[in-house]
Scaffold this active site. Structure first.
Site, PDB file in Angstrom:
ATOM      1  CB  SER A  12      -0.922  -0.113   1.222  1.00 25.39           C
ATOM      2  OG  SER A  12      -1.411   1.165   1.284  1.00 25.39           O
ATOM      3  CG  HIS A  37      -3.735  -1.260  -2.177  1.00 18.55           C
ATOM      4  ND1 HIS A  37      -4.862  -3.022  -2.162  1.00 18.55           N
ATOM      5  CD2 HIS A  37      -4.385  -0.879  -0.900  1.00 18.55           C
ATOM      6  CE1 HIS A  37      -5.789  -1.588  -1.677  1.00 18.55           C
ATOM      7  NE2 HIS A  37      -5.740  -1.280  -0.337  1.00 18.55           N
ATOM      8  CG  ASP A  39      -4.802   2.137   1.608  1.00 15.92           C
ATOM      9  OD1 ASP A  39      -5.728   1.126   0.771  1.00 15.92           O
ATOM     10  OD2 ASP A  39      -4.409   2.024   1.036  1.00 15.92           O
ATOM     11  CG  MET A  41      -8.259   6.758   2.634  1.00 19.61           C
ATOM     12  SD  MET A  41      -7.222   6.890   4.449  1.00 19.61           S
ATOM     13  CE  MET A  41      -6.661   5.178   4.578  1.00 19.61           C
ATOM     14  CG  HIS A  70      -9.426   0.083  -0.325  1.00 20.22           C
ATOM     15  ND1 HIS A  70      -8.866  -0.417   0.294  1.00 20.22           N
ATOM     16  CD2 HIS A  70     -10.468  -0.487  -0.281  1.00 20.22           C
ATOM     17  CE1 HIS A  70      -9.544  -0.929   1.880  1.00 20.22           C
ATOM     18  NE2 HIS A  70     -10.644  -0.386   0.651  1.00 20.22           N
ATOM     19  CG  MET A  72     -11.308   2.277   1.820  1.00 14.92           C
ATOM     20  SD  MET A  72     -10.048   2.141   3.220  1.00 14.92           S
ATOM     21  CE  MET A  72      -8.797   2.567   1.901  1.00 14.92           C
ATOM     22  CG  MET A 141     -11.391  -3.819   4.997  1.00 10.87           C
ATOM     23  SD  MET A 141      -9.950  -2.785   4.289  1.00 10.87           S
ATOM     24  CE  MET A 141      -8.956  -1.710   5.587  1.00 10.87           C
ATOM     25  CG  ASP A 177      -6.044  -3.143   3.042  1.00 10.49           C
ATOM     26  OD1 ASP A 177      -4.637  -2.825   3.713  1.00 10.49           O
ATOM     27  OD2 ASP A 177      -6.705  -1.957   1.842  1.00 10.49           O
TER      28      ASP A 177
HETATM   29  C1  DX5 Z   1      -6.004   1.003   5.640  1.00 14.00           C
HETATM   30  C2  DX5 Z   1      -6.065   0.922   3.956  1.00 14.00           C
HETATM   31  C3  DX5 Z   1      -5.046  -0.421   3.985  1.00 14.00           C
HETATM   32  C4  DX5 Z   1      -3.653   0.368   5.292  1.00 14.00           C
HETATM   33  C5  DX5 Z   1      -2.578  -0.623   4.997  1.00 14.00           C
HETATM   34  O1  DX5 Z   1      -7.662   1.899   5.321  1.00 14.00           O
HETATM   35  O2  DX5 Z   1      -7.113   0.356   3.128  1.00 14.00           O
HETATM   36  O3  DX5 Z   1      -4.526   0.014   3.052  1.00 14.00           O
HETATM   37  O4  DX5 Z   1      -2.656   1.638   3.912  1.00 14.00           O
HETATM   38  O5  DX5 Z   1      -1.335  -0.588   6.245  1.00 14.00           O
HETATM   39  P1  DX5 Z   1      -0.695  -1.191   6.705  1.00 14.00           P
HETATM   40  O6  DX5 Z   1      -0.189  -2.445   6.155  1.00 14.00           O
HETATM   41  O7  DX5 Z   1       0.018  -0.545   7.841  1.00 14.00           O
HETATM   42  O8  DX5 Z   1      -1.646  -2.195   8.253  1.00 14.00           O
HETATM   43 ZN    ZN Z   2      -6.150  -0.765   1.338  1.00 12.55          ZN
END
Ligand code: DX5
Ligand code: ZN
Length: 229
Positions: A12, A37, A39, A41, A70, A72, A141, A177
């Protein structure tokens, strides 16, 4: 992309150097990452803000493997087209990111991209039972989404095992994840997961001028998972 259940490591870039995404992506790929990956947000569905479509579009030329986006964000439907155009290979949406997850997944498929559906730690597996034939991946998750570096929530292991049963022979990946490390990767790999997202566990101790550390971290997670699969 042909389907297989071999272990895939998806770093990520939430844990990358935010002033240096191009080089970070190149470094993790050169060091053995299978997917990248991303993320996304929105400060509403989750309490953090990251990448709009222009940022994802800027990452695209650097990604030679597979860009796994991904989302969110809520509502998600108005933004699917924009993230598809930005160059995602797979778009994953959360069950709770709109009123109609079936319609959301249809909208992702209509862009020609692969579709993933994501379950928060508190979201029951049953909530995706009737959309399984629309998805290429289930994202389980193992932290509450929003931040990297959180502690792995162990109820995701049993959820993974039941999800693997639900999938049967269908070509559907299971992605994990949150809190994936050399300790937790074997648990989810044994339960049936094949795509492991890892942020802090891949980037810790490394940098673009110390990329070999990324390689050591990726190989250690992969080896731990493969030994348990
Ligand atoms: C959390 C993200 C993850 C996160 C994982 O909301 O979707 O992808 O970055 O990070 P680690 O591996 O540090 O838990
Ligand atoms: Zn993620």
């Amino acid at each position: 992309m042909s389907f297989d259940r071999s272990i895939k490591i998806a770093p990520s870039i939430l844990s990358a150097d935010f002033a240096n995404f191009g080089q970070e992506i190149q470094a993790i790929e050169a060091q053995g990452a299978d997917w990248v990956h991303v993320d996304v947000m929105d400060g509403h569905f989750v309490p953090n803000l990251t990448f709009g479509p222009p940022a994802v579009k800027a990452f695209r030329p650097h990604v030679k493997t597979f860009m796994d986006v991904h989302l969110m964000i809520a509502p998600v439907d108005p933004y699917i087209e924009a993230y598809a155009e930005a160059g995602a290979d797979m778009i994953t949406a959360h069950v709770e990111s709109g009123p109609h997850i079936h319609r959301t997944l249809q909208a992702i498929k209509a862009t020609g991209k692969m579709a993933g559906v994501s379950l928060n730690p508190g979201t029951p597996l049953e909530s995706i039972e009737h959309v399984m034939d629309l998805v290429d991946m289930v994202l389980i998750m193992t932290v509450n989404p929003g931040f990297g570096g959180q502690k792995f929530i162990h109820s995701g292991v049993e959820k993974t095992r039941r999800c693997r049963e639900m999938i049967g022979d269908r070509p559907i990946h299971i992605q994990i994840d949150g809190g994936v490390t050399t300790e937790t990767a074997p648990l989810v790999a044994a339960a049936g997961a094949d795509v492991l997202v890892a942020g802090s566990a891949v980037f810790k101790g490394g940098a673009v001028d110390k990329p070999e550390v990324y390689g050591e971290n990726i190989r250690a997670i992969r080896a731990a998972a493969e030994a348990a699969q």
